[in-house]
Design an enzyme around this catalytic site. Structure first.
Site, PDB file in Angstrom:
ATOM      1  N   CYS A 114      -0.941  -2.931 -63.873  1.00 56.28           N
ATOM      2  CA  CYS A 114      -1.536  -1.852 -63.086  1.00 56.28           C
ATOM      3  C   CYS A 114      -2.058  -2.410 -61.769  1.00 56.28           C
ATOM      4  O   CYS A 114      -2.579  -3.528 -61.722  1.00 56.28           O
ATOM      5  CB  CYS A 114      -2.679  -1.203 -63.883  1.00 56.28           C
ATOM      6  N   CYS A 118      -9.279  -1.340 -62.372  1.00 55.65           N
ATOM      7  CA  CYS A 118     -10.540  -0.766 -62.856  1.00 55.65           C
ATOM      8  C   CYS A 118     -11.317  -1.836 -63.611  1.00 55.65           C
ATOM      9  O   CYS A 118     -10.749  -2.553 -64.440  1.00 55.65           O
ATOM     10  CB  CYS A 118     -10.277   0.443 -63.751  1.00 55.65           C
ATOM     11  N   CYS A 121     -11.119  -2.257 -67.703  1.00 56.56           N
ATOM     12  CA  CYS A 121      -9.830  -2.077 -68.371  1.00 56.56           C
ATOM     13  C   CYS A 121      -9.003  -3.352 -68.264  1.00 56.56           C
ATOM     14  O   CYS A 121      -8.881  -3.932 -67.183  1.00 56.56           O
ATOM     15  CB  CYS A 121      -9.087  -0.896 -67.732  1.00 56.56           C
TER      16      CYS A 121
END
Length: 350
Positions: A114, A118, A121
């Site tokens: 990703c 974040c 996470c």
């Protein structure tokens, strides 16, 4: 020069119809192929006995079947199951099955890694590698559906909440979504499917224009820009005001209920002031807030809230008339949070 073949499970019904039309075959042939692939789970074109011999040869010459290789399966005491899959390029993704009563939900990954980092996470800790193809997304769904069928159970719900940001892989996710929803395909009902986003406002507006009919979930996790900036760097690009402008457009256009995912982190985002900000933010929307006690990830220093903190935050929300549900933590004993098992695989710990 060899002819390039296409992954049959990356084709929507419309795109397969177009391929077959251009080759001189009728529209209904694509529906027949979909029925074989998704209803009967057939992976040999020559076994599709109601197709003409000519069409079967055409399909073999122009399409192929992909699959995922299971690396690890871990089952939690609470019934949830995490699957770690290897892809053809030796990268890894995860899917999670979450059973609850008569409902069996699969949580799908949309990317290898990703970009958005974040700060709660594990998905982004190894960086971003690539987008998943529609077939790689659909194959997760097929694998878990077949896993359930062998246990005389049925897949009922699909959520795009696994590794990756679905709207960062917009085109492929929409294609996979159309295959999953297609009556001749997997045929999961629209009301049983939810796409989650960390807050890509332009993509939310584009998704509203699609009017596909599935639910939208926003990973909110903080109701103040200064707090959300800390845990979700995407907020520096699309701050709350811009995000909620897109969210309100979606709510007006699509009339479907919105879900706001809100991870409760001790001493960070569960004060009375946070409750008042949330109340103001969701006013006038058709929504629910899904409260999630933080599932610890060893790479971050955040702490889950105590039972007392959870009770107090819920009481304040109720007093202010903010609609919420409290999700009990799932899969903590199998590292159920996004990306944890993939991270351990890369570290050589599974």
């Amino acid at each position: 020069m060899l002819k390039q073949r296409h992954d049959i499970k990356s084709q929507t019904l419309a795109s397969l119809q177009q391929h077959l039309q251009e080759a001189g075959y009728p529209d209904y042939a694509a529906r027949q192929v979909f029925n074989w692939v998704y209803k009967k789970r057939e992976e040999s074109f020559f076994s599709m006995t109601n197709l003409s011999r000519s069409l079967r040869h055409y399909l073999k010459d122009n399409f192929y079947f992909s699959s995922l290789r299971l690396v690890k399966e871990r089952q939690s005491r609470d019934g949830s199951v995490k699957f770690l899959f290897a892809l053809e390029d030796k990268t890894y993704i995860e899917s999670v099955l979450i059973p609850e009563g008569k409902r069996n939900t699969v949580c799908l990954s949309s990317q290898v890694g990703c970009r958005f980092g974040c700060r709660f996470c594990a998905s982004g800790l190894l960086g971003f590698k690539r987008n998943l193809t529609p077939a790689e997304i659909v194959n997760q769904c097929l694998y878990v559906s077949d896993w359930l069928k062998r246990r005389e159970a049925k897949l009922t719900n699909v959520v795009f909440m696994g590794i990756g940001e679905p709207f960062d892989n917009y085109e492929n996710v929409i294609k996979a979504l159309r295959i999953i929803l297609e009556p001749q395909g997997m045929y999961i009902g629209k009301r049983k499917v939810v796409i989650s986003t960390c807050g890509l406002a332009p993509a939310i507006k584009a998704f509203a224009a699609e009017n596909i009919g599935v639910g939208l979930s926003i990973s909110l996790h903080a109701a103040k820009d200064s707090l959300r900036n800390i845990i979700m760097p995407v907020n520096k690009i699309y701050p709350l005001s811009e995000l909620f402008s897109a969210v309100r457009l979606f709510n007006r256009c699509c009339k479907y209920s919105l879900t706001f995912e809100y991870i409760m982190i001790s001493n960070f985002n569960i004060s009375k002031e946070d409750v008042l900000r949330l109340k103001k933010m969701v006013k006038g929307l058709n929504y629910k807030i899904n409260l999630i006690p933080y599932n610890p990830v060893s790479s971050f220093n955040w702490q889950p809230p105590s039972s007392g903190e959870i009770f107090r935050f819920c009481r304040w929300l109720k007093e202010e008339g903010v609609f919420f549900t409290l999700r009990r933590p799932r899969g903590q004993d199998i590292e159920g949070a996004c990306g944890q098992l993939r991270l351990r695989q890369k570290q050589g710990k599974v």
